[in-house]
Design a protein around this motif. Structure first.
Motif, PDB file in Angstrom:
ATOM      1  N   LEU A  12       0.829  -1.210   0.000  1.00 52.33           N
ATOM      2  CA  LEU A  12       0.000   0.000   0.000  1.00 52.33           C
ATOM      3  C   LEU A  12       0.864   1.261   0.000  1.00 52.33           C
ATOM      4  CD1 LEU A  12      -2.860  -1.058   2.433  1.00 52.33           C
ATOM      5  CD2 LEU A  12      -2.945  -0.888  -0.068  1.00 52.33           C
ATOM      6  N   ASN A  13       1.980   1.220   0.712  1.00 50.03           N
ATOM      7  CA  ASN A  13       2.888   2.364   0.691  1.00 50.03           C
ATOM      8  C   ASN A  13       3.566   2.517  -0.661  1.00 50.03           C
ATOM      9  OD1 ASN A  13       3.393   4.037   3.274  1.00 50.03           O
ATOM     10  ND2 ASN A  13       2.916   1.973   3.972  1.00 50.03           N
ATOM     11  N   GLY A  14       3.891   1.404  -1.301  1.00 47.79           N
ATOM     12  CA  GLY A  14       4.445   1.481  -2.660  1.00 47.79           C
ATOM     13  C   GLY A  14       3.453   2.097  -3.627  1.00 47.79           C
ATOM     14  N   ALA A  15       2.196   1.679  -3.529  1.00 49.53           N
ATOM     15  CA  ALA A  15       1.155   2.243  -4.398  1.00 49.53           C
ATOM     16  C   ALA A  15       0.979   3.734  -4.140  1.00 49.53           C
ATOM     17  CB  ALA A  15      -0.165   1.504  -4.187  1.00 49.53           C
ATOM     18  N   MET A  16       0.984   4.113  -2.868  1.00 51.35           N
ATOM     19  CA  MET A  16       0.837   5.526  -2.535  1.00 51.35           C
ATOM     20  C   MET A  16       2.020   6.342  -3.051  1.00 51.35           C
ATOM     21  SD  MET A  16       0.081   7.222   1.143  1.00 51.35           S
ATOM     22  CE  MET A  16       0.063   8.990   1.338  1.00 51.35           C
ATOM     23  N   ALA A  17       3.209   5.773  -2.970  1.00 48.67           N
ATOM     24  CA  ALA A  17       4.397   6.472  -3.464  1.00 48.67           C
ATOM     25  C   ALA A  17       4.311   6.709  -4.973  1.00 48.67           C
ATOM     26  CB  ALA A  17       5.658   5.676  -3.120  1.00 48.67           C
ATOM     27  N   VAL A  18       3.839   5.719  -5.709  1.00 46.56           N
ATOM     28  CA  VAL A  18       3.660   5.891  -7.159  1.00 46.56           C
ATOM     29  C   VAL A  18       2.613   6.964  -7.433  1.00 46.56           C
ATOM     30  CG1 VAL A  18       2.876   4.767  -9.283  1.00 46.56           C
ATOM     31  CG2 VAL A  18       4.421   3.559  -7.731  1.00 46.56           C
ATOM     32  N   GLY A  30       6.817  23.930  -8.379  1.00 43.83           N
ATOM     33  CA  GLY A  30       7.665  24.614  -7.408  1.00 43.83           C
ATOM     34  C   GLY A  30       8.017  23.773  -6.207  1.00 43.83           C
ATOM     35  N   GLN A  31       8.137  24.439  -5.061  1.00 47.11           N
ATOM     36  CA  GLN A  31       8.536  23.760  -3.827  1.00 47.11           C
ATOM     37  C   GLN A  31       7.570  22.650  -3.408  1.00 47.11           C
ATOM     38  OE1 GLN A  31      11.542  24.325  -2.092  1.00 47.11           O
ATOM     39  NE2 GLN A  31      10.899  22.389  -1.201  1.00 47.11           N
ATOM     40  N   PRO A  32       6.245  22.846  -3.492  1.00 47.06           N
ATOM     41  CA  PRO A  32       5.348  21.735  -3.145  1.00 47.06           C
ATOM     42  C   PRO A  32       5.604  20.483  -3.985  1.00 47.06           C
ATOM     43  CG  PRO A  32       4.117  23.762  -3.195  1.00 47.06           C
ATOM     44  CD  PRO A  32       5.488  24.084  -3.737  1.00 47.06           C
ATOM     45  N   GLN A  33       5.929  20.663  -5.258  1.00 48.38           N
ATOM     46  CA  GLN A  33       6.231  19.514  -6.115  1.00 48.38           C
ATOM     47  C   GLN A  33       7.478  18.781  -5.618  1.00 48.38           C
ATOM     48  OE1 GLN A  33       7.739  20.212 -10.158  1.00 48.38           O
ATOM     49  NE2 GLN A  33       6.117  18.817 -10.874  1.00 48.38           N
ATOM     50  N   GLU A  34       8.489  19.537  -5.218  1.00 50.79           N
ATOM     51  CA  GLU A  34       9.711  18.922  -4.711  1.00 50.79           C
ATOM     52  C   GLU A  34       9.467  18.170  -3.407  1.00 50.79           C
ATOM     53  OE1 GLU A  34      12.616  18.575  -6.307  1.00 50.79           O
ATOM     54  OE2 GLU A  34      11.488  19.490  -7.952  1.00 50.79           O
ATOM     55  N   TRP A  35       8.667  18.762  -2.524  1.00 47.18           N
ATOM     56  CA  TRP A  35       8.346  18.071  -1.271  1.00 47.18           C
ATOM     57  C   TRP A  35       7.616  16.756  -1.545  1.00 47.18           C
ATOM     58  CZ3 TRP A  35       6.336  23.230   1.067  1.00 47.18           C
ATOM     59  CH2 TRP A  35       7.392  23.898   1.692  1.00 47.18           C
ATOM     60  N   PHE A  36       6.667  16.794  -2.463  1.00 53.05           N
ATOM     61  CA  PHE A  36       5.912  15.581  -2.793  1.00 53.05           C
ATOM     62  C   PHE A  36       6.825  14.525  -3.406  1.00 53.05           C
ATOM     63  CE2 PHE A  36       1.456  14.165  -3.180  1.00 53.05           C
ATOM     64  CZ  PHE A  36       0.886  14.959  -2.198  1.00 53.05           C
ATOM     65  N   ARG A  37       7.683  14.939  -4.303  1.00 51.54           N
ATOM     66  CA  ARG A  37       8.604  13.974  -4.938  1.00 51.54           C
ATOM     67  C   ARG A  37       9.557  13.363  -3.919  1.00 51.54           C
ATOM     68  NH1 ARG A  37      10.002  16.912 -10.663  1.00 51.54           N
ATOM     69  NH2 ARG A  37       8.099  16.235 -11.711  1.00 51.54           N
ATOM     70  N   THR A  38      10.093  14.194  -3.056  1.00 48.99           N
ATOM     71  CA  THR A  38      11.001  13.680  -2.018  1.00 48.99           C
ATOM     72  C   THR A  38      10.279  12.685  -1.114  1.00 48.99           C
ATOM     73  OG1 THR A  38      12.316  15.700  -2.068  1.00 48.99           O
ATOM     74  CG2 THR A  38      12.490  14.331  -0.085  1.00 48.99           C
ATOM     75  N   ALA A  39       9.082  13.053  -0.682  1.00 45.81           N
ATOM     76  CA  ALA A  39       8.304  12.155   0.173  1.00 45.81           C
ATOM     77  C   ALA A  39       8.029  10.837  -0.540  1.00 45.81           C
ATOM     78  CB  ALA A  39       6.991  12.819   0.580  1.00 45.81           C
ATOM     79  N   GLY A  40       7.656  10.902  -1.804  1.00 49.77           N
ATOM     80  CA  GLY A  40       7.373   9.691  -2.574  1.00 49.77           C
ATOM     81  C   GLY A  40       8.591   8.794  -2.720  1.00 49.77           C
ATOM     82  N   GLN A  41       9.754   9.402  -2.939  1.00 42.22           N
ATOM     83  CA  GLN A  41      10.982   8.614  -3.072  1.00 42.22           C
ATOM     84  C   GLN A  41      11.335   7.903  -1.766  1.00 42.22           C
ATOM     85  OE1 GLN A  41      13.669  11.634  -4.423  1.00 42.22           O
ATOM     86  NE2 GLN A  41      13.017  11.465  -6.561  1.00 42.22           N
ATOM     87  N   PHE A  42      11.241   8.628  -0.666  1.00 46.40           N
ATOM     88  CA  PHE A  42      11.525   8.007   0.629  1.00 46.40           C
ATOM     89  C   PHE A  42      10.485   6.949   0.978  1.00 46.40           C
ATOM     90  CE2 PHE A  42      14.605  11.276   1.096  1.00 46.40           C
ATOM     91  CZ  PHE A  42      15.478  10.857   2.086  1.00 46.40           C
ATOM     92  N   GLN A  43       9.243   7.213   0.637  1.00 46.10           N
ATOM     93  CA  GLN A  43       8.189   6.244   0.931  1.00 46.10           C
ATOM     94  C   GLN A  43       8.407   4.964   0.134  1.00 46.10           C
ATOM     95  OE1 GLN A  43       4.227   7.761   0.346  1.00 46.10           O
ATOM     96  NE2 GLN A  43       3.319   6.115   1.560  1.00 46.10           N
ATOM     97  N   MET A  44       8.765   5.092  -1.140  1.00 46.81           N
ATOM     98  CA  MET A  44       9.009   3.900  -1.961  1.00 46.81           C
ATOM     99  C   MET A  44      10.226   3.126  -1.456  1.00 46.81           C
ATOM    100  SD  MET A  44       8.151   1.863  -4.339  1.00 46.81           S
ATOM    101  CE  MET A  44       7.005   2.661  -5.450  1.00 46.81           C
ATOM    102  N   ALA A  45      11.296   3.836  -1.151  1.00 45.47           N
ATOM    103  CA  ALA A  45      12.499   3.156  -0.663  1.00 45.47           C
ATOM    104  C   ALA A  45      12.212   2.361   0.607  1.00 45.47           C
ATOM    105  CB  ALA A  45      13.611   4.177  -0.404  1.00 45.47           C
ATOM    106  N   HIS A  46      11.412   2.922   1.487  1.00 43.37           N
ATOM    107  CA  HIS A  46      11.153   2.233   2.747  1.00 43.37           C
ATOM    108  C   HIS A  46      10.027   1.203   2.636  1.00 43.37           C
ATOM    109  CE1 HIS A  46      13.886   5.380   3.958  1.00 43.37           C
ATOM    110  NE2 HIS A  46      14.254   4.494   4.860  1.00 43.37           N
ATOM    111  N   ALA A  47       9.170   1.337   1.641  1.00 46.08           N
ATOM    112  CA  ALA A  47       8.224   0.254   1.345  1.00 46.08           C
ATOM    113  C   ALA A  47       9.002  -0.974   0.886  1.00 46.08           C
ATOM    114  CB  ALA A  47       7.226   0.687   0.279  1.00 46.08           C
ATOM    115  N   LEU A  48       9.999  -0.758   0.043  1.00 42.83           N
ATOM    116  CA  LEU A  48      10.846  -1.876  -0.402  1.00 42.83           C
ATOM    117  C   LEU A  48      11.666  -2.434   0.762  1.00 42.83           C
ATOM    118  CD1 LEU A  48      11.986  -0.437  -3.844  1.00 42.83           C
ATOM    119  CD2 LEU A  48      10.290  -2.235  -3.426  1.00 42.83           C
ATOM    120  N   ALA A  49      12.127  -1.556   1.643  1.00 41.54           N
ATOM    121  CA  ALA A  49      12.871  -2.023   2.814  1.00 41.54           C
ATOM    122  C   ALA A  49      11.997  -2.903   3.704  1.00 41.54           C
ATOM    123  CB  ALA A  49      13.410  -0.834   3.609  1.00 41.54           C
ATOM    124  N   LEU A  50      10.717  -2.559   3.828  1.00 37.31           N
ATOM    125  CA  LEU A  50       9.805  -3.397   4.610  1.00 37.31           C
ATOM    126  C   LEU A  50       9.680  -4.792   3.999  1.00 37.31           C
ATOM    127  CD1 LEU A  50       7.052  -0.791   5.493  1.00 37.31           C
ATOM    128  CD2 LEU A  50       8.595  -1.923   7.100  1.00 37.31           C
TER     129      LEU A  50
END
Length: 126
Positions: A12-18, A30-50
């Motif tokens: 579910l976290n992988g799906a949310m990250a995508v 702008g900045q909101p786009q960067e925050w969202f992208r950063t959050a998505g990258q970290f979320q995907m990396a840690h979904a895979l770590a799980l």
């Protein structure tokens, strides 16, 4: 560690990250786009770590210290997703949160989760 629950949580976290990546690309700038992208990258990396934790669970059977370290890592990764990624998603969509330091707390959760994974690996047989 209940494998099924962790696999579902990771998926579910992988799906949310995508989805967050798509939303960032098409609805934000702008900045909101960067925050969202950063959050998505970290979320995907840690979904895979799980998922990695689930895979290692069987290898550590019979090693209580290693299994405990895996459980701790899983909970720390989950806390990091909630705190770090959640804060960045909130910043991008609604602005600052009333509770300070949630993103740094999530970052620390991620780092400590990786340390717990290292401890689990040191207890593995072979």
């Amino acid at each position: 560690m209940t494998d099924r629950i962790w696999i579902v949580f990771a998926a579910l976290n992988g799906a949310m990250a995508v989805g967050s990546g798509a939303y960032a690309s098409h609805a934000l700038a702008g900045q909101p786009q960067e925050w969202f992208r950063t959050a998505g990258q970290f979320q995907m990396a840690h979904a895979l770590a799980l998922l990695l934790l689930v895979a290692l669970n069987g290898r550590l059977a019979g090693r209580a210290a290693g299994l405990l370290a895996l459980r701790i890592a899983g909970w720390l990764f989950a806390a990091g997703i909630l705190l770090f990624c959640g804060t960045l998603y909130a910043l991008a969509t609604v602005g600052p949160l009333p509770v300070p330091m949630t993103a740094p707390a999530g970052g620390w959760s991620f780092m400590l989760g990786w340390v717990a994974l290292a401890v689990a690996a040191l207890t593995a047989r072979g």
